[in-house]
Design an enzyme around this catalytic site. Structure first.
Site, PDB file in Angstrom:
ATOM      1  N   CYS A 220       0.853  -1.189   0.000  1.00 11.62           N
ATOM      2  CA  CYS A 220       0.000   0.000   0.000  1.00 11.62           C
ATOM      3  C   CYS A 220       0.894   1.245   0.000  1.00 11.62           C
ATOM      4  O   CYS A 220       1.920   1.287   0.688  1.00 11.62           O
ATOM      5  CB  CYS A 220      -0.874  -0.025   1.243  1.00 11.62           C
ATOM      6  SG  CYS A 220      -1.716   1.520   1.621  1.00 11.62           S
TER       7      CYS A 220
ATOM      8  N   CYS B 275       1.637   5.015   7.637  1.00 13.22           N
ATOM      9  CA  CYS B 275       0.592   4.552   8.544  1.00 13.22           C
ATOM     10  C   CYS B 275       1.152   3.621   9.617  1.00 13.22           C
ATOM     11  O   CYS B 275       0.982   3.859  10.805  1.00 13.22           O
ATOM     12  CB  CYS B 275      -0.505   3.868   7.739  1.00 13.22           C
ATOM     13  SG  CYS B 275      -1.701   2.947   8.716  1.00 13.22           S
TER      14      CYS B 275
ATOM     15  N   CYS C  39      -0.334  -1.807   8.908  1.00 14.05           N
ATOM     16  CA  CYS C  39      -0.153  -3.107   8.269  1.00 14.05           C
ATOM     17  C   CYS C  39       1.344  -3.371   8.129  1.00 14.05           C
ATOM     18  O   CYS C  39       1.994  -2.854   7.228  1.00 14.05           O
ATOM     19  CB  CYS C  39      -0.827  -3.130   6.897  1.00 14.05           C
ATOM     20  SG  CYS C  39      -2.622  -2.964   6.964  1.00 14.05           S
TER      21      CYS C  39
ATOM     22  N   CYS D 172      -8.638   2.380   2.195  1.00  7.04           N
ATOM     23  CA  CYS D 172      -7.670   1.458   2.803  1.00  7.04           C
ATOM     24  C   CYS D 172      -7.965   0.054   2.308  1.00  7.04           C
ATOM     25  O   CYS D 172      -9.134  -0.338   2.188  1.00  7.04           O
ATOM     26  CB  CYS D 172      -7.777   1.536   4.326  1.00  7.04           C
ATOM     27  SG  CYS D 172      -6.831   0.276   5.222  1.00  7.04           S
TER      28      CYS D 172
ATOM     29  N   GLN E 135     -16.105  -8.757  16.853  1.00  6.73           N
ATOM     30  CA  GLN E 135     -14.936  -9.110  16.057  1.00  6.73           C
ATOM     31  C   GLN E 135     -14.948  -8.377  14.722  1.00  6.73           C
ATOM     32  O   GLN E 135     -15.974  -8.313  14.046  1.00  6.73           O
ATOM     33  CB  GLN E 135     -14.898 -10.620  15.816  1.00  6.73           C
ATOM     34  CG  GLN E 135     -14.629 -11.440  17.065  1.00  6.73           C
ATOM     35  CD  GLN E 135     -13.153 -11.484  17.439  1.00  6.73           C
ATOM     36  OE1 GLN E 135     -12.327 -10.805  16.853  1.00  6.73           O
ATOM     37  NE2 GLN E 135     -12.819 -12.290  18.437  1.00  6.73           N
TER      38      GLN E 135
ATOM     39  N   TYR F 215     -14.980 -13.239  29.736  1.00  5.73           N
ATOM     40  CA  TYR F 215     -14.767 -12.107  28.809  1.00  5.73           C
ATOM     41  C   TYR F 215     -15.802 -12.181  27.677  1.00  5.73           C
ATOM     42  O   TYR F 215     -15.467 -12.081  26.499  1.00  5.73           O
ATOM     43  CB  TYR F 215     -13.361 -12.138  28.191  1.00  5.73           C
ATOM     44  CG  TYR F 215     -12.201 -12.369  29.130  1.00  5.73           C
ATOM     45  CD1 TYR F 215     -11.617 -11.309  29.825  1.00  5.73           C
ATOM     46  CD2 TYR F 215     -11.660 -13.635  29.305  1.00  5.73           C
ATOM     47  CE1 TYR F 215     -10.529 -11.508  30.665  1.00  5.73           C
ATOM     48  CE2 TYR F 215     -10.573 -13.844  30.157  1.00  5.73           C
ATOM     49  CZ  TYR F 215     -10.011 -12.781  30.830  1.00  5.73           C
ATOM     50  OH  TYR F 215      -8.941 -12.988  31.648  1.00  5.73           O
TER      51      TYR F 215
ATOM     52  N   GLU G 200     -18.970 -10.547  32.015  1.00 11.16           N
ATOM     53  CA  GLU G 200     -18.275  -9.464  31.310  1.00 11.16           C
ATOM     54  C   GLU G 200     -18.326  -8.191  32.148  1.00 11.16           C
ATOM     55  O   GLU G 200     -19.347  -7.869  32.762  1.00 11.16           O
ATOM     56  CB  GLU G 200     -18.962  -9.231  29.953  1.00 11.16           C
ATOM     57  CG  GLU G 200     -18.604  -7.967  29.231  1.00 11.16           C
ATOM     58  CD  GLU G 200     -17.147  -7.922  28.797  1.00 11.16           C
ATOM     59  OE1 GLU G 200     -16.494  -6.897  29.060  1.00 11.16           O
ATOM     60  OE2 GLU G 200     -16.662  -8.899  28.199  1.00 11.16           O
TER      61      GLU G 200
ATOM     62  N   ASP H  69     -11.304 -15.669  26.189  1.00 10.26           N
ATOM     63  CA  ASP H  69     -10.793 -14.875  25.070  1.00 10.26           C
ATOM     64  C   ASP H  69     -10.362 -13.520  25.623  1.00 10.26           C
ATOM     65  O   ASP H  69     -11.045 -12.508  25.430  1.00 10.26           O
ATOM     66  CB  ASP H  69     -11.883 -14.726  24.004  1.00 10.26           C
ATOM     67  CG  ASP H  69     -11.373 -14.056  22.736  1.00 10.26           C
ATOM     68  OD1 ASP H  69     -10.160 -13.769  22.665  1.00 10.26           O
ATOM     69  OD2 ASP H  69     -12.191 -13.805  21.834  1.00 10.26           O
TER      70      ASP H  69
ATOM     71  N   CYS I 174      -5.377 -13.410  20.888  1.00  5.79           N
ATOM     72  CA  CYS I 174      -4.873 -12.594  19.778  1.00  5.79           C
ATOM     73  C   CYS I 174      -3.399 -12.258  19.982  1.00  5.79           C
ATOM     74  O   CYS I 174      -2.832 -11.472  19.232  1.00  5.79           O
ATOM     75  CB  CYS I 174      -5.699 -11.310  19.642  1.00  5.79           C
ATOM     76  SG  CYS I 174      -5.682 -10.260  21.115  1.00  5.79           S
TER      77      CYS I 174
END
Length: 394
Positions: free
Chosen positions: A9, A15, A18, A92, A216, A245, A266, A314, A341
């Site tokens: 990109c 930026c 990415c 983007c 998500q 969570y 939560e 999670d 993650c």
């Protein structure tokens, strides 16, 4: 067939969002799988990573910061990595196209209506951020205008002009954040058009999504991720499940169709309200959601001699703290499905759980965020020997 790689990109270096723009997609998958293997391979065999068929424009949530440049012109875009310097962005490769177009229109309408963008250095100005969320399955679009003040000059005319150019928008919300803070959303908000939320369909269930709720950002890969999580959990319809969570209930409600009972916990009260509404919306009666700390909840269950068969966890990127893990050990579910993650913090937490008697049974990486360095992993842990279980090397 995945699309042909067309090079990085043009905004990649400015930026910084990415980090893998210099790699073709297949090479990215190889890189991420290797990263997971390096961090989690000591616990067992890492399965081949699950990538996207079309790894572009997957973000259903787009957030743009508004400000002014040195010529006092209104700009919008993303903060350069580790700074509050705005990199102007019109489109983007990983953001939803409709969301990008709406943000460009809002930037132009500010000038037409003589409204200002927020200047962080002088701490004045009207529009700070625009948040756009789109339900990929439903097509519903929410626009959140984050302003520094509740006073919105020509509000009705501005909303009408925006809807004229983008009739696909289904709700518009004004969120007020008057403070000098890194947080995007403030606590005060007002619905300017529509119901104030959108709905989307995920894993065959309909979910209500409000401005502050976590959902998500890649629904295509989320279905892959949750499908693997349910598969390794081995639910038979008899289990009592804890969704720690739980957010708006996406994991818990997906599990509810395969379990006897689901309890979701939560801290975010808005998310819990959405989870309860989502259970009703889908006619699900075996799932209950509560506001509170999941660790404290599991400690209380253990103290009451209550049991759970499976815990889905999670956590955020920082992983789980020792108190949460100790509460999990006190409850001692037969299976734990740990979705992460961040494999670095996940490795730390897995080492602790293994030290206390659990064993890793399965490790599955999923590419949720193409072109970035992030990777999601689903890990199954178990206390008991399972017939036919996958044999990991010591």
């Amino acid at each position: 067939m995945r699309p042909t790689y067309t090079g990085p990109c043009p905004l990649a270096k400015k930026c910084g969002g990415c980090q893998l723009q210099n790699m073709e997609y297949e090479r990215q998958l190889h890189f991420k799988e290797g990263k997971v293997r390096a961090l989690l391979g000591r616990f067992g065999r890492v399965k081949p990573i699950l990538g996207m068929e079309y790894p572009y424009h997957y973000r259903n949530k787009v957030q743009a910061a508004f400000g002014v440049n040195r010529h006092r012109e209104i700009i919008s875009g993303v903060y350069q990595s580790s700074t509050h310097r705005i990199v102007p962005v019109d489109s983007c490769r990983i953001e939803d196209r409709a969301a990008d177009a709406i943000i460009v229109t809002i930037r132009r309408l500010l000038k037409d209506f003589h409204l200002s963008a927020y200047d962080e250095r002088q701490e004045k100005g009207f529009l700070r951020h625009v948040l756009v969320k789109r339900g990929f399955a439903t097509g519903q679009i929410m626009v959140v205008l984050v302003t520094s003040t509740p006073v919105f000059t020509a509000k009705k005319h501005f909303v009408a002009a925006l809807l004229t150019e983008h009739p696909e928008i289904t709700t518009i919300v004004q969120n007020v954040n008057p403070y000098y803070t890194s947080l995007v959303l403030g606590k005060q908000q007002k619905v300017l058009y529509g119901p104030g939320y959108i709905e989307d369909v995920l894993c065959g269930l309909t979910f209500r999504i409000s401005a502050a709720s976590f959902y998500q950002i890649n629904p295509v890969q989320t279905e892959v991720l949750y499908g693997k999580a349910m598969e390794v959990a081995g639910l038979t319809g008899k289990e009592r499940v804890i969704d720690a969570y739980c957010g708006i209930g996406t994991i818990g409600l997906t599990a509810s169709r395969l379990a006897s009972e689901v309890i979701g916990v939560e801290l975010n009260g808005d998310a819990v309200r959405d989870a309860i509404a989502n259970a009703k919306r889908n006619g699900i009666r075996n799932a209950r959601f509560y506001p509170g700390d999941a660790g404290e909840w599991m400690e209380a269950m253990a103290a009451e001699k209550e049991q759970a068969d499976v815990v889905f966890m999670d956590p955020p990127r920082a992983g789980s703290d020792r108190r949460f893990l100790d509460s999990l050990l006190k409850l001692a579910p037969s299976r734990v499905v740990y979705i992460s993650c961040n494999p670095e913090t996940q490795a730390r937490d897995l080492a602790y759980l293994i030290q206390k008697g659990y064993r890793v049974r399965s490790i599955q990486p999923v590419d949720m965020f193409p072109w970035t360095e992030h990777v999601e992993t689903v890990v199954l842990l178990s206390r008991k020997k399972v017939d036919g279980e996958e044999k990991f090397p010591a």
